[in-house]
Motif scaffolding. Sequence first.
Motif, PDB file in Angstrom:
ATOM      1  N   HIS A   1       4.546  17.494  -5.706  1.00 37.93           N
ATOM      2  CA  HIS A   1       3.691  19.018  -6.312  1.00 37.93           C
ATOM      3  C   HIS A   1       4.506  19.380  -4.180  1.00 37.93           C
ATOM      4  O   HIS A   1       5.248  19.298  -2.686  1.00 37.93           O
ATOM      5  N   ALA A   2       4.507  20.574  -4.354  1.00 37.94           N
ATOM      6  CA  ALA A   2       5.088  21.218  -2.635  1.00 37.94           C
ATOM      7  C   ALA A   2       3.443  21.613  -1.947  1.00 37.94           C
ATOM      8  O   ALA A   2       4.303  20.548  -1.320  1.00 37.94           O
ATOM      9  N   HIS A   3       2.743  20.380  -2.159  1.00 40.24           N
ATOM     10  CA  HIS A   3       1.920  20.325  -1.281  1.00 40.24           C
ATOM     11  C   HIS A   3       2.128  18.953  -0.832  1.00 40.24           C
ATOM     12  O   HIS A   3       0.288  18.725  -0.428  1.00 40.24           O
ATOM     13  N   ALA A   4       1.975  18.266  -1.760  1.00 45.05           N
ATOM     14  CA  ALA A   4       1.732  16.858  -1.290  1.00 45.05           C
ATOM     15  C   ALA A   4       2.735  15.499  -1.695  1.00 45.05           C
ATOM     16  O   ALA A   4       4.583  16.339  -2.630  1.00 45.05           O
ATOM     17  N   LEU A   5       3.268  14.560  -0.639  1.00 43.61           N
ATOM     18  CA  LEU A   5       4.083  13.255  -1.161  1.00 43.61           C
ATOM     19  C   LEU A   5       3.740  12.433  -0.623  1.00 43.61           C
ATOM     20  O   LEU A   5       1.987  11.770  -0.027  1.00 43.61           O
ATOM     21  N   ARG A   6       3.998  11.013  -1.551  1.00 39.73           N
ATOM     22  CA  ARG A   6       3.289   9.915  -0.951  1.00 39.73           C
ATOM     23  C   ARG A   6       4.521   9.017  -0.923  1.00 39.73           C
ATOM     24  O   ARG A   6       6.325   8.994  -1.318  1.00 39.73           O
ATOM     25  N   CYS A   7       3.878   8.404   0.422  1.00 40.70           N
ATOM     26  CA  CYS A   7       4.450   7.772   0.744  1.00 40.70           C
ATOM     27  C   CYS A   7       4.542   5.829   0.090  1.00 40.70           C
ATOM     28  O   CYS A   7       2.936   5.485   0.527  1.00 40.70           O
ATOM     29  N   GLU A   8       5.928   5.017   0.292  1.00 36.42           N
ATOM     30  CA  GLU A   8       5.429   3.842  -0.362  1.00 36.42           C
ATOM     31  C   GLU A   8       5.817   2.832   0.198  1.00 36.42           C
ATOM     32  O   GLU A   8       7.231   2.833   1.403  1.00 36.42           O
ATOM     33  N   ASP A   9       5.357   1.747   0.238  1.00 34.08           N
ATOM     34  CA  ASP A   9       5.924   0.524   0.191  1.00 34.08           C
ATOM     35  C   ASP A   9       5.255   0.191   1.986  1.00 34.08           C
ATOM     36  O   ASP A   9       6.468   0.409   2.616  1.00 34.08           O
ATOM     37  N   LEU A  10       4.094   0.666   2.169  1.00 37.94           N
ATOM     38  CA  LEU A  10       3.889   0.690   4.027  1.00 37.94           C
ATOM     39  C   LEU A  10       3.126  -0.581   4.328  1.00 37.94           C
ATOM     40  O   LEU A  10       2.702  -1.101   3.864  1.00 37.94           O
TER      41      LEU A  10
ATOM     42  N   GLY B   1      -5.097  19.489   9.218  1.00 35.34           N
ATOM     43  CA  GLY B   1      -5.847  19.531   7.963  1.00 35.34           C
ATOM     44  C   GLY B   1      -4.977  19.197   6.330  1.00 35.34           C
ATOM     45  O   GLY B   1      -4.820  19.968   5.672  1.00 35.34           O
ATOM     46  N   VAL B   2      -4.709  18.022   6.697  1.00 33.59           N
ATOM     47  CA  VAL B   2      -3.745  17.251   5.295  1.00 33.59           C
ATOM     48  C   VAL B   2      -4.432  15.489   5.300  1.00 33.59           C
ATOM     49  O   VAL B   2      -5.515  15.261   5.953  1.00 33.59           O
ATOM     50  N   ASP B   3      -4.675  15.268   3.571  1.00 35.52           N
ATOM     51  CA  ASP B   3      -5.729  14.176   3.497  1.00 35.52           C
ATOM     52  C   ASP B   3      -5.043  13.115   3.223  1.00 35.52           C
ATOM     53  O   ASP B   3      -3.970  13.504   2.731  1.00 35.52           O
ATOM     54  N   ALA B   4      -4.931  12.423   4.150  1.00 35.15           N
ATOM     55  CA  ALA B   4      -4.433  11.012   3.931  1.00 35.15           C
ATOM     56  C   ALA B   4      -4.840  10.082   3.091  1.00 35.15           C
ATOM     57  O   ALA B   4      -6.232   9.007   3.518  1.00 35.15           O
ATOM     58  N   CYS B   5      -4.537   9.460   2.111  1.00 39.35           N
ATOM     59  CA  CYS B   5      -5.214   8.635   1.644  1.00 39.35           C
ATOM     60  C   CYS B   5      -4.371   7.454   1.082  1.00 39.35           C
ATOM     61  O   CYS B   5      -3.217   7.435   0.680  1.00 39.35           O
ATOM     62  N   PHE B   6      -5.140   6.781   1.569  1.00 35.55           N
ATOM     63  CA  PHE B   6      -4.618   5.239   1.090  1.00 35.55           C
ATOM     64  C   PHE B   6      -4.557   4.460   0.485  1.00 35.55           C
ATOM     65  O   PHE B   6      -6.047   4.448  -0.061  1.00 35.55           O
TER      66      PHE B   6
ATOM     67  N   MET C   1       0.231  -1.065   0.100  1.00 32.19           N
ATOM     68  CA  MET C   1      -0.176  -0.439  -0.062  1.00 32.19           C
ATOM     69  C   MET C   1       0.916   1.074  -0.035  1.00 32.19           C
ATOM     70  O   MET C   1       2.243   1.531   0.386  1.00 32.19           O
ATOM     71  N   ASN C   2       0.131   2.332  -0.760  1.00 31.99           N
ATOM     72  CA  ASN C   2       1.289   3.566  -0.846  1.00 31.99           C
ATOM     73  C   ASN C   2      -0.001   4.169   0.199  1.00 31.99           C
ATOM     74  O   ASN C   2      -1.024   3.994   0.346  1.00 31.99           O
ATOM     75  N   LEU C   3       0.440   5.745   0.470  1.00 32.82           N
ATOM     76  CA  LEU C   3      -0.162   6.592   1.084  1.00 32.82           C
ATOM     77  C   LEU C   3       0.678   7.978   0.647  1.00 32.82           C
ATOM     78  O   LEU C   3       0.927   7.975   1.087  1.00 32.82           O
ATOM     79  N   VAL C   4      -0.543   8.695  -0.029  1.00 32.75           N
ATOM     80  CA  VAL C   4       0.064  10.577  -0.240  1.00 32.75           C
ATOM     81  C   VAL C   4      -0.939  11.247   0.893  1.00 32.75           C
ATOM     82  O   VAL C   4      -2.421  10.990   1.358  1.00 32.75           O
TER      83      VAL C   4
END
Length: 280
Positions: free
Chosen positions: A31-40, A58-63, A1-4
């Motif tokens: 981008h400036a206000h987003a990152l992806r966490c990989e291989d969770l 105030g952040v959207d966390a999308c698995f 799974m990734n987490l955006v």
Amino acid sequence: MNLVLQGPQAAPDTLERLATLAGAARVVPLHAHALRCEDLSFSADLKARIDAAAFEAGVDACFIEAGRSLADFRLVAMDMDSTLITIECIDEIADMQGLKPQVSEITEAAMRGELDFSESLERRVALLAGLDAAALQRVYDERLRISPGGEAMLDAVRAAGLKTLLVSGGFTFFTDRLKQRLSLDAAHANVLEIANGRLTGRVIGGIVDAEEKMRTVQKICAELGIDARQAIVMGDGANDLRMMGIAGLSVAFRAKPVVRAQAGVALNFSGLDGLLTVLA
């Protein structure tokens, strides 16, 4: 799974703190206000902790499953009121009658899943009886606005070859105009009865409730020759849950808690174009 992780006001250090909490093997800036966490190493407990911390920040966390992209899908189906557009049209129509508080209260209860949608719609529409039908055009001209990121999202999904469907428990007066304005492929909604230039307080034909929304998505998928798992469905209220439940990806957009809890991903702070970041 990734987490955006993304948010229109999200600072880099906030995103990095959340990424550290997630224990990601890799972090990829998007981008400036987003990152992806990989291989969770995904778990329900991790999701609960990240969701709570992200919401507080105030952040959207999308698995989402690694590797998913717009290319996996063929259709985007959207609710209208408070999803594709920023308003609840029936509440704004009621405002022309001086009845917005009464109608809004019923709308909110229905969207939270506390009232049967069809019954609630009939109650709300009945309160509009006698209103000059010109009020509908006034609402469209003066109050209806596309939700942030809506047009950018539609441009991107069309460029990727996806079809678009607007399916609403609202009214054809608005969906028909939005279909033309935004070059949508299909739209389905309720028909307000008008006689002698005034609303009668009734809806013509069957009501577009949760079941009808789901059937409409299934129908369009069948016409396209695709499985419902190739559809992205976006909504905000309890009457969207049935159509969201059959989708390959369900997106809760600034939604009621009952919808956020059941959706695949939730965009609480980002615009509709946050979908593009999730699937980047």
